[in-house]
Design an enzyme around this catalytic site. Structure first.
Site, PDB file in Angstrom:
ATOM      1  N   CYS A  14      52.283  51.012   0.738  1.00 35.42           N
ATOM      2  CA  CYS A  14      52.318  52.163  -0.106  1.00 35.42           C
ATOM      3  C   CYS A  14      51.748  53.263   0.613  1.00 35.42           C
ATOM      4  CB  CYS A  14      50.917  51.707  -1.086  1.00 35.42           C
ATOM      5  SG  CYS A  14      51.437  50.294  -2.074  1.00 35.42           S
ATOM      6  N   ASP A  73      49.076  53.563   2.360  1.00 31.00           N
ATOM      7  CA  ASP A  73      47.404  53.830   2.355  1.00 31.00           C
ATOM      8  C   ASP A  73      46.800  52.332   2.829  1.00 31.00           C
ATOM      9  OD1 ASP A  73      46.723  56.503   1.932  1.00 31.00           O
ATOM     10  OD2 ASP A  73      48.012  56.097   0.075  1.00 31.00           O
ATOM     11  N   CYS A  91      47.493  59.242   4.615  1.00 31.14           N
ATOM     12  CA  CYS A  91      47.537  60.519   4.953  1.00 31.14           C
ATOM     13  C   CYS A  91      46.199  61.425   5.334  1.00 31.14           C
ATOM     14  CB  CYS A  91      47.995  61.383   3.570  1.00 31.14           C
ATOM     15  SG  CYS A  91      46.923  61.093   2.212  1.00 31.14           S
ATOM     16  N   CYS A 118      43.440  58.539  -3.158  1.00 31.86           N
ATOM     17  CA  CYS A 118      42.909  58.366  -1.748  1.00 31.86           C
ATOM     18  C   CYS A 118      41.378  58.109  -2.253  1.00 31.86           C
ATOM     19  CB  CYS A 118      43.267  59.668  -1.081  1.00 31.86           C
ATOM     20  SG  CYS A 118      44.872  59.879  -0.422  1.00 31.86           S
TER      21      CYS A 118
END
Lengths: 161, 453
Positions: free
Chosen positions: A54, A56, A81, A124
């Site tokens: 994914c 992350d 990211c 996130c």
């Protein structure tokens, strides 16, 4: 007139990042509390959330003072990211010095609003929240095991007598 | 009028592009002088933050070559006639200019007649016109289209559109190096196939398709062959006669020409017929109505002319820098994978996967280099690139890809700087990456139960 305009065009400072907030950039360029703790230590809890597929993965580790139940150290490592790195960096700052029951009350909204995350980056902050909970529950699991272990030890000791 | 124009040009030139004068020097004196010139102003991260990032995204677009701009300017200013006006000299001179441009485009791809060139708004329109136009014209007898899974979005989307209208489309898968196998392609062609569309150079991974062989195959099987050559024209030799190409899409802004203009080559012998998608005054042999944008068309022609002159030099320049970049990155950074074919590649496009570092974070760290993540995960979809997935690249590696583009104006010192930056930031981000830590501890990442689906 043309020349003045040209000067402005030439020396206008370019925008180097897209829609990231300044706080995200600061956390990304100078992240706080990067590192790992010994996962086998009894006073350490480690949370690993996300998946490489994914894009992350967050690992958040906490060291807890068993007598007071407060987080004395929190560190992270993140694959993701800039917003994911910033979210985890900020999360470690947030929970340091907090008692465990307060640490799990940290929400993704708190993180997202501090870092002004755009909607596509909200996951996130959710991941950071998950990571905190995972670390705390890992620590609590360890503690419970220890208690039960010491209880069995105590029991065997008692029957032995 | 003339003197006013010159004055205006002198005013315009310094502000047009900071490096315009240098660029000109670069052209006339080949790479060595350029390297020295750039070395004089040493590239540093601090210095570049104050200025502009180094441009290394030549697959996205290219700067206009100053020679192209020179050719265009008169048609923005005093040569403003409508190329379709037949009754006065304004129109005649504009028409002369567009016809000259048509010849220049035709010459670059070795089309037998300039009449085979149709000007459009860009490669997207050319691709739409080629695929939809042929499919619609022959729809009574042919209902099938063949393309590949790594085509540009505008080709795939045109095919999807035709599917909704009742056509059938076969999306031929590609091999792990991004090339399509001739056997699979041949097997996909049916008796009712109208057109086969395969791109020459992939925009994300730079893989070259075996265009000449596909052209021959299509000619033998009696189907039209459309080639999206937006990334190839002017960079590698393209010969529509030798390669048996029936339709070929060209983009202006990928070959140092202006944005907003492109061309479609439509073969006349054997004749390819199309239904236009834009109707109107019947310009461009009725295939693309609308007044020609004279300055842009002239720019496209000039860009093709320059590309033809510079093709060998450009290619040698790109090969040299590409080797430099590839060797630098592969030697200095461990766990790097080059996506696409090593052998069959346009060297000006290098797509790397830096394992254990997420692509978007690396892009953010490499803020002094204008590169793009080959993957679309920077967009709202958060999905990795469909091209890399079509190659069978692991999803976790597809999230770590960065595309470096090298072009006519790239210098060796810029490449060295890019390698330095990539090394520094990949290392920094890996030290921050839990996956890197696990790999260092000898843990197999595939053995871990990840929490998120």
């Amino acid at each position: 007139m043309f020349w003045r305009l040209a000067q402005q065009v030439r020396f206008a400072r370019p925008r180097l990042t897209r829609s990231y907030d300044q706080k995200v950039i600061e956390h990304f360029e100078k992240p706080k509390n990067v590192g790992s703790l010994d996962r086998n230590a009894p006073d350490v809890g480690v949370g690993l959330v996300g998946a490489p597929a994914c894009g992350d993965v967050m690992k958040l580790a906490i060291r807890v003072d068993p007598t007071t139940g407060t987080i004395v150290e929190s560190v992270f490592k993140t694959f993701g990211c800039g917003s994911a790195i910033a979210s985890s960096s900020y999360a470690t700052e947030l929970i340091k010095g907090k008692r465990l029951e307060d640490a799990v009350k940290v929400t993704n909204r708190q993180i997202a609003s501090e870092l002004k995350l755009p909607p596509v980056k909200l996951h996130c902050s959710m991941l950071a929240e998950d990571a905190i909970r995972a670390a705390v529950s890992d620590y609590q699991k360890k503690q419970a095991q220890q208690v039960s272990q010491s209880a069995t030890q105590a029991a065997t000791a008692a029957t032995g007598n | 009028m003339r003197s006013q124009l010159l004055l205006l040009r002198n005013v315009l030139r310094p502000c047009w592009r900071p490096g315009a004068q240098q660029t000109r020097a670069l052209h006339h004196e080949a790479g060595v002088a350029a390297t020295e010139g750039a070395a004089a102003s040493k590239l540093t991260e601090e210095g570049l933050v104050q200025r502009r990032p180094i441009y290394m995204d030549f697959q996205a677009t290219t700067p206009v070559d100053p020679r192209v701009l020179d050719a265009m300017l008169p048609y923005f200013l005093h040569e403003y006639g409508n190329a379709h006006s037949r009754t006065h000299s304004y129109g005649w001179s504009a028409e002369k200019a567009t016809e000259r441009a048509r010849e220049q485009v035709a010459k670059l791809i070795n089309a037998s007649s300039p009449k085979e060139i149709i000007f459009t708004s860009g490669a997207t329109e050319s691709n739409n016109l080629a695929i939809k136009g042929v499919a619609q014209f022959y729809r009574q007898s042919k209902r099938h289209i063949v393309t590949t899974t790594t085509e540009h979005k505008c080709v795939l989307d045109s095919c999807r559109h035709l599917e909704r209208e009742g056509f059938q489309v076969t999306y031929v898968p590609v091999q792990p190096d991004g090339r399509v196998s001739l056997e699979t392609l041949s097997a996909a062609i049916r008796s009712d196939t109208a057109i086969v569309s395969v791109m020459a150079v992939n925009n994300e991974i730079g893989t070259l398709q075996p265009i000449a062989a596909i052209g021959q195959l299509c000619r033998e099987r009696g189907v039209f062959f459309h080639c999206d050559a937006a990334q190839a024209v002017g960079k590698i030799p393209i010969d529509v006669e030798a390669m048996n190409i029936d339709l070929l899409s060209i983009s202006g802004h990928k070959i140092y020409g202006p944005k907003g203009v492109g061309a479609l080559f439509v073969r006349r012998r054997p004749r390819v017929r199309l239904d236009p998608i834009i109707n109107g005054g019947g310009q461009e042999r009725g295939l693309r109505s609308g007044t020609l944008p004279t300055p842009l068309v002239v720019g496209l022609g000039a860009a093709c002319d320059v590309a033809e002159q510079e093709l060998e030099r450009d290619y040698a320049h790109v090969v040299e820098l590409s080797e430099r970049l590839y060797n630098g990155i592969v030697q200095r950074i461990p766990h790097v994978q080059l996506n696409g074919s090593r052998e069959f590649r346009y060297p000006g496009c290098l797509n790397f996967s830096f394992a254990y570092v997420e692509g978007e974070s690396l892009l953010m760290a490499l803020k002094t280099i204008a590169v793009s993540s080959g993957s679309a995960c920077t967009s709202a979809s958060l999905e990795p690139s469909y091209v890399l997935r079509a190659l069978g690249v692991d999803e976790d590696l597809a999230h770590t890809s960065i595309r470096f583009g090298i072009g006519r104006f790239t210098t060796a010192s810029e490449i060295d700087y890019a390698v330095d930056m990539a090394e520094r930031h990949v290392q920094r981000l890996r030290e921050m990456s839990p996956l890197w830590e696990m790999v260092q501890e000898g843990i197999d990442l595939k053995s871990i139960q990840w929490t998120q689906s």
